[in-house]
Structures are given as C-alpha cells and as structure tokens.
Design an enzyme around this catalytic site. Structure first.
Site, PDB file in Angstrom:
ATOM      1  N   GLU A 161       0.820  -1.212   0.000  1.00  0.00           N
ATOM      2  CA  GLU A 161       0.000   0.000   0.000  1.00  0.00           C
ATOM      3  C   GLU A 161       0.857   1.267   0.000  1.00  0.00           C
ATOM      4  O   GLU A 161       0.607   2.207   0.746  1.00  0.00           O
ATOM      5  CB  GLU A 161      -0.947   0.006   1.203  1.00  0.00           C
ATOM      6  N   ASP A 176      -8.172  -9.466   4.257  1.00  0.00           N
ATOM      7  CA  ASP A 176      -7.996  -8.341   5.163  1.00  0.00           C
ATOM      8  C   ASP A 176      -9.041  -8.279   6.268  1.00  0.00           C
ATOM      9  O   ASP A 176      -9.987  -7.491   6.168  1.00  0.00           O
ATOM     10  CB  ASP A 176      -8.045  -7.031   4.343  1.00  0.00           C
ATOM     11  N   GLU A 182     -12.629  -2.301  12.091  1.00  0.00           N
ATOM     12  CA  GLU A 182     -12.646  -1.675  10.773  1.00  0.00           C
ATOM     13  C   GLU A 182     -13.716  -2.271   9.864  1.00  0.00           C
ATOM     14  O   GLU A 182     -14.431  -1.553   9.178  1.00  0.00           O
ATOM     15  CB  GLU A 182     -11.264  -1.835  10.112  1.00  0.00           C
TER      16      GLU A 182
HETATM   17  C1  BDP Z   1      -6.117  -2.433   5.973  1.00  0.00           C
HETATM   18  C2  BDP Z   1      -6.476  -1.060   6.408  1.00  0.00           C
HETATM   19  C3  BDP Z   1      -5.350  -0.073   6.274  1.00  0.00           C
HETATM   20  C4  BDP Z   1      -4.090  -0.653   6.902  1.00  0.00           C
HETATM   21  C5  BDP Z   1      -3.780  -1.981   6.258  1.00  0.00           C
HETATM   22  C6  BDP Z   1      -2.620  -2.704   6.897  1.00  0.00           C
HETATM   23  O1  BDP Z   1      -7.577  -0.628   5.649  1.00  0.00           O
HETATM   24  O2  BDP Z   1      -5.737   1.113   6.900  1.00  0.00           O
HETATM   25  O3  BDP Z   1      -3.024   0.221   6.771  1.00  0.00           O
HETATM   26  O4  BDP Z   1      -4.868  -2.841   6.402  1.00  0.00           O
HETATM   27  O5  BDP Z   1      -2.868  -3.654   7.634  1.00  0.00           O
HETATM   28  O6  BDP Z   1      -7.031  -3.270   6.619  1.00  0.00           O
HETATM   29  O7  BDP Z   1      -1.475  -2.372   6.662  1.00  0.00           O
END
Ligand code: BDP
Length: 720
Positions: free
Chosen positions: A310, A384, A412
């Site tokens: 990301e 996730d 989340e």
């Molecule tokens: C996702 C989230 C994000 C996190 C990412 C992570 O949406 O905000 O930074 O995982 O775990 O679930 O790095």
C-alpha cells in the site's frame, strides 16, 4: 467497636454498589466491586487475613498497590501489605530469588516447568500453617499471578485448596497501535490516540499507568505504539526521549515498547541517498540508530515493519526481497535482544490475478531465509480482517520461520465501534483451524505457539481498539475484544465462551441473570454480523476508503480495491472462483483442506462464495436456492440484532444506568445499520439474480439508487 465500623463500611459500600451507581467504563474489567455474596465473602476473608509481598523492585511495588487496592475494595476491609509471614491464612507473593520463605516451600521443580513468566497459585502448609502462595521465577510472573488471583475473587470463584499452574503459550503478546504522531488513529473509532506526544516526555498522563495495568492483567507484554504506515520522525532523538518516558511507565508491568520502522528512514531523517538494505552505509545507519534507542530504552523490544505494501517503501524498491530487508534490521537489533516483526500483508504494484494468493506467493519461497530474531507477521486471513475469512494459507507453510498472528481488534470491517460484536469466536475459529501441514491436528494455534515446528519465539499481535474515549474502546462491549485478545495471546487454546464468562463477571456482574443473557448474546453476535454484512463467504463489499457501511457497487480504480473484483456477481451467479478451475488459490492449502475448499459440494457453506462462483439457483444442503439462502441470512442477521436489543432491554435495573443507556443507544444504531447493509446488498445483488426477495420478508423501503448515493465525510479512522 471495630466490628461496628466494619459493619457500617460494608453497608455503605454495598449500598452504593446496589443502587446502580453510574459507571463510565473507565475501570474496564478491573472494577473491584465489593463481593456481594456473603458466603463467598466469608470464605475470602477467612482465607486472607494478611498479605505479604516479597521484593523491593518497581514491579513488586505495583503488586503491593494492586493487591491492596483490589482486596480492600472487594473484601470491604483495609488490607496493608507486609514482608514477614508471621501467621497463617496469609496471601504470600514472591519469587525464589526475592524470598527465603518461597525457597523453603519446595516449589522449584514446579516453577522450572513454568519458565520466566508462568506462575503458581497454590495452597501450602508449612509448619502446620496454611497459606495461599503466588510464586513465579520472575516478579512479572508474580504480577500476572496476582492479577489472576484478583480475577478469581472478582468472578466469585472459590479460593480454597487452590492448585493453579499457568504458563503463557507464546513469548510475544503484543498490541499494535495504528496511532499517528498527530494523534489520529488509522481505523480507530474510540477517539484520538492516548499518546500525548506534545506533552511527552515531561507530562505523564495517569492513563498510561492504567493502560499498563489493564494489559498486564491479561498478560500482554509488548506494545507497538505507532502506525504500521510509519512516520520516520518517531526515530529522531526528540521522539526517542518521548518513547523512553512511556517505556519507563510500562517497564514495571513487564511491557516492552516497540516501534514501527519506516524503511526509508535513512533517507528521510538520516540524509542518505538510499535505503537499500544491502548498502553498507544504510546498515550502519540502522545499527547506530538502534544503539541510540537502546541507550534510552535498554529493554526496547524491536521493530514492526510494513514494507512494499500500500505504498510503503521497502527493499523491493531496490530490487531486494523481504528477507534482505528484515535481516538487515535484525542484525542491528540482535546484539540487544530485539526482534523484527516483518508483515506479510503485501500488495504488488502489479495487480495480481487473485490478491488472496499474494502473501503466500511472496513469502513461502523465503522460508528459511530469515534471521533468527525475525518473525513474519501474518493476518488471520489472506485478504484483510473480513467478518469471515478462511485461515491464511501461510500458516503451516513456513515451518522454518516463526509466524506471528495478527488479529484486528479494532472493528474496521466489523461494525466500527457502534456494533456489539464479540470477536473472540472469530479469533478462535482461526486458531482452531487445522492446516494439516504436518498431518491432522496441525492447528493454526500450534503454528502460532511455536509447538508445531519447535520455535523459540512465538507470538500474537492485535491491532488495538483503544483511544482516548473515557471508556477506552468506544463501545462498552468492545472492551471484551481487547480482553479476549489478551487472554488468547496468553493461551490460544482457551474457549471464547469461557473468556466471555470471565469478562462479563468482571465487567458487569456475577448475577446469573445477567450472565445468562449476555453470554449467549455475545457468543452469537459475530455470526449475526456475518449474516447482515457478508453471508456465505462474501467479502470486501464495504464502502470505499472509510469502509463504513455497505458498498457492493464499489468499482473503478485499482481492481483489487473494488467490491466487484471480490463478489463477481453476474447473471449466472456470484462469488470468486478460487478453485482449481479459477485462480487456484486453493492450491496454497495442504490436503485435505485443498480438496475440501476446491470442490463446490465439499466446501463449507459459510465459505462458499469465497472459493466458488455459484449459480443463483444452486441448491444448498438445506434445499434452498443460493439466492433464497442469501436473502434468508441477511434477514436472519437483522433479526438477531433486534433480538439482542430486546434481551438488553430485559437487563434494565441489573446494569448501571450509564452503561445501560450507552449500550441501548448503540444497539439502535446497530439495528439501523444492519438493515442498511441488508437492504443495500440485497437490492444490489437482485439486479443480477433477477429473483424476488421471498414474500415473507418486509420489503426494503428505499431504492438501490438511494443507498448508492449516500456519501459520508469525516468518518473516523482515515485521513479525510
Ligand atoms: C487495511 C487497512 C489499512 C491498513 C492496512 C494494513 O484498511 O488502513 O493500513 O490494512 O494492515 O485493513 O497495513
């Protein structure tokens, strides 16, 4: 006279308790209310006439104050702590090294089996005198034992003839705070960060101590205090001083501090031109930085790293792999006893054919390539933190590497902090799953606790749901997820139901009327959420970015960030074909799990659409068509929440007013939002199934367009 005073004191305390004094939830599960069962109160008072705590360290001071505080409040008489065992019915707390008395008890061989953090709580008779002894090889171990003992009394358990032997099943039990230095919290729903960076290191908020108490009471022994999307600033001298001040507060509680390390820090704050892990100058920069940290924080735990995921920088930016990056940091930490937790949650910049396969594809070949002090930290599932996911295929597939479990405590994807969802059944489902990596019985729990592959290090990380809301977690019931996470990190084989029982007794009441309502309600709450959000293996169909509410229509931009990519609904059916005729993600599992997921007719129905694209008219085991089953489960989910609401109302008068009202209002939000999820998803999917919502159900009162047009700004948890 003394008796009279005692009588009045008892009366006063019980009276205040019984009239339902308001509680704001700040005390969490450490409320220490007076024992209102007279028989038990007599038993406790008889068994504990005095308290002796040996040792003079900061940790033993903590034990003394916690025990005196807990016992005095619960047994409604003042307890002070001494250091000489002079009579019987004494609660004695100590270690072989801080107490002659403990050494004389012949507990050494039992203690040897319990390592450094384990403890005994036993009834002993020495020279004809009966006492209760809490003993451990370390003072932190006795602190854990003291908290266990207080829990027994808080939850109305007998303390007669105790013979408890406890030992944590994992070495690293951590919270991961996704807290930013500006005090916002990524995916946080309980206010702002409790770390008051601006006032640190000079102002020490008393809340830091209460945070440490709560964590130590459930055996958490480490905390990563910064976001995985890291800011290099925390590694500067100015911030290291602030971090050191927090470490000082946590130390007596056996809690180590860890930081997230931004991979590009050598460039951003070190003035180097590169962060290439194989560059000698870079390795040297980290070595010096680590030395600087240990000078300020001698028991610093190590680094957590999110790299090449990301948009975060990482070794792949320089053509190196994850092991190159992790080992470079590990070498800097090793001389000081620190570890690296390298996350397996990675995204390729090229969109893969199936994102579920990516972590395995990148990490499985690296097994055996990591240094000894590196953990690979793996989310419970391959996508996730969804309401339901199959266990991550990396569990069992990297036998030479200690794998750390990463659970998400913050909600989340599971209702933010407005839905009552007890997450322990989700954690338990994953831990109990059998990977078959080394034949039957190779559960995820055994991978995590290191026993399957004989690892020295083992651990769990939980993404924290803590913020500066007065009650810490936003929803009063979200405290149970913090609690349950800690208990499972200590022992991944505990049952979620037993943990719920413990938590309810300490947080609300020992009244069986309350327990009999709350326990089943908590136990079914996760399944209810799956039903009204993502039944039958659906996943990742929430709104874009902030992830609050439904968004099965989310499309455009990077495909694996859309909902369409995951549900693949069309006129023929719905679901992601990950079988051998599709992306073949099933091949990442061991047999017979692979077969089970691969064949439509063998696949567990609660994961059906995770692994298969299924025709709308496909018949499930109960004879229903897929479409009718989807409808049924969405309606079943909303009905379950309405039922929870009714049950909660039945507890009016048995729960203090403040928390009762708070939860009542949140349950109304949950009812509304579950209906929103249900209606929006069914109307959306109906466009493809072209089948009616069965007559027996109330019709959605809004149109699909209405739901699609809803826009929300400033949802907590993301940059707006
Ligand atoms: C996702 C989230 C994000 C996190 C990412 C992570 O949406 O905000 O930074 O995982 O775990 O679930 O790095």
């Amino acid at each position: 006279m003394a008796n009279l005073t005692k009588f009045f004191l008892t009366f006063l305390l019980l009276f205040t308790f019984l009239i339902g004094k308001s509680e704001d939830g700040y005390e969490l599960w450490l409320r220490y209310k007076p024992v209102d069962n007279q028989v038990l109160l007599n038993e406790y008072c008889k068994a504990i006439k005095e308290v002796v705590v040996f040792g003079q360290s900061e940790t033993t001071e903590v034990i003394k104050s916690e025990i005196a505080r807990g016992l005095s409040a619960m047994l409604v008489q003042p307890y002070s702590v001494s250091s000489v065992v002079s009579s019987e019915n004494v609660l004695v707390i100590g270690t072989p090294s801080n107490s002659e008395f403990i050494r004389s008890l012949n507990l050494v061989s039992r203690l040897d089996r319990l390592g450094n953090e384990g403890y005994l709580i036993v009834e002993t008779t020495s020279k004809g005198k009966k006492n209760i002894v809490i003993a451990s090889n370390s003072e932190v171990g006795t602190l854990y034992g003291a908290f266990h003992f207080l829990r027994l009394i808080q939850s109305n358990k007998s303390v007669v003839a105790l013979n408890i032997e406890e030992k944590p099943q994992t070495t690293h039990r951590l919270l991961n705070h996704w807290d930013n230095l500006d005090r916002t919290i990524e995916r946080g729903y309980a206010g702002f960060s409790i770390w008051d960076w601006h006032k640190l290191p000079d102002y020490i908020d008393p809340r830091y101590t209460d945070y440490a108490r709560a964590n130590a009471s459930i055996g958490i022994n480490g905390t990563v205090i910064t976001n995985v999307n890291a800011n290099a600033l925390v590694l500067t001298d100015q911030y290291i001083k602030k971090v050191a001040a927090l470490a000082k507060v946590f130390r007596p509680y056996g809690i180590k501090i860890y930081l997230t390390a931004r991979f590009s820090a050598p460039v951003e704050i070190g003035g180097l031109k590169t962060a290439d892990p194989l560059d000698a100058q870079v390795a040297d920069w980290w070595k010096t930085k680590v030395e600087e940290i240990y000078k300020a924080i001698p028991d610093f735990g190590g680094f957590l790293v999110k790299a090449n995921s990301e948009g975060q920088p990482g070794p792949q930016n320089y053509g190196r792999n994850h092991a190159d990056g992790a080992n470079m940091l590990a070498k800097a930490l090793a001389p000081h006893g620190g570890v690296v937790m390298w996350r397996a949650f990675v995204y390729d910049h090229n969109v893969p054919d199936d994102r579920a396969k990516q972590a395995y594809t990148e990490f499985n070949p690296l097994d055996g390539k990591f240094d000894e002090n590196v953990f690979v930290q793996v989310k419970n599932g391959a996508i996730d933190f969804q309401p339901r996911e199959p266990f991550h295929p990396l569990f069992g597939a990297m036998p030479k590497t200690p794998l750390m479990m990463e659970f998400q405590i913050t909600q989340e994807y599971t209702g933010c902090a407005t839905h009552l969802v007890y997450l322990a059944p989700l954690f338990e489902e994953c831990l109990d799953a059998d990977t078959h990596a080394k034949g039957k019985g190779s559960t995820v729990a055994k991978v995590i606790d290191g026993s399957l592959d004989n690892h020295l290090y083992s651990g769990m990380a939980g993404v924290s749901n803590i913020g500066n809301d007065r009650n810490w977690t936003g929803h009063p019931f979200a405290q149970s997820n913090w609690y349950a996470y800690g208990r499972l990190a200590w022992n991944p084989n505990l049952s979620s139901e037993d943990i719920a029982d413990e938590w309810i007794r300490q947080t609300f009441s020992n009244d069986s009327k309350v327990i009999d309502v709350l326990k089943p309600m908590m136990m079914q709450s996760r399944e209810a959420m799956v039903d009204y959000m993502t039944p039958l293996g659906l996943h990742h169909i929430m709104a874009r970015n902030h992830h609050w509410g439904p968004g099965p229509w989310v499309d455009g931009g990077r495909p694996d960030w859309t909902s369409l990519y995951y549900h693949r609904a069309d006129s023929l059916g719905i679901g992601f074909n990950r079988s051998s005729t599709g992306s073949n993600a099933v091949a990442q599992y061991y047999e017979p799990v692979r077969q089970q997921f691969d064949k439509l007719e063998n696949c567990p129905e609660n994961l059906l659409l995770w692994f298969h694209h299924v025709p709308w008219t496909y018949k499930l085991k109960n004879g229903q068509t897929l479409w009718n089953a989807i409808c049924d489960q969405y309606y079943r989910g909303t009905d379950a929440v309405k039922q929870m609401q009714k049950q909660w109302q039945g507890l009016k008068g048995s729960i203090d007013d403040q928390r009762f009202d708070h939860v009542s209002q949140l349950l109304q939000i949950q009812v509304n939002e579950s209906v929103w999820w249900r209606n929006a998803c069914l109307l959306y999917f109906q466009q493809f199934s072209k089948m009616p919502i069965p007559e027996k159900y109330e019709k959605p009162d809004k149109t699909l367009e209405y739901y699609q047009n809803l826009q929300f700004r400033y949802v907590p948890g993301i940059e707006n």
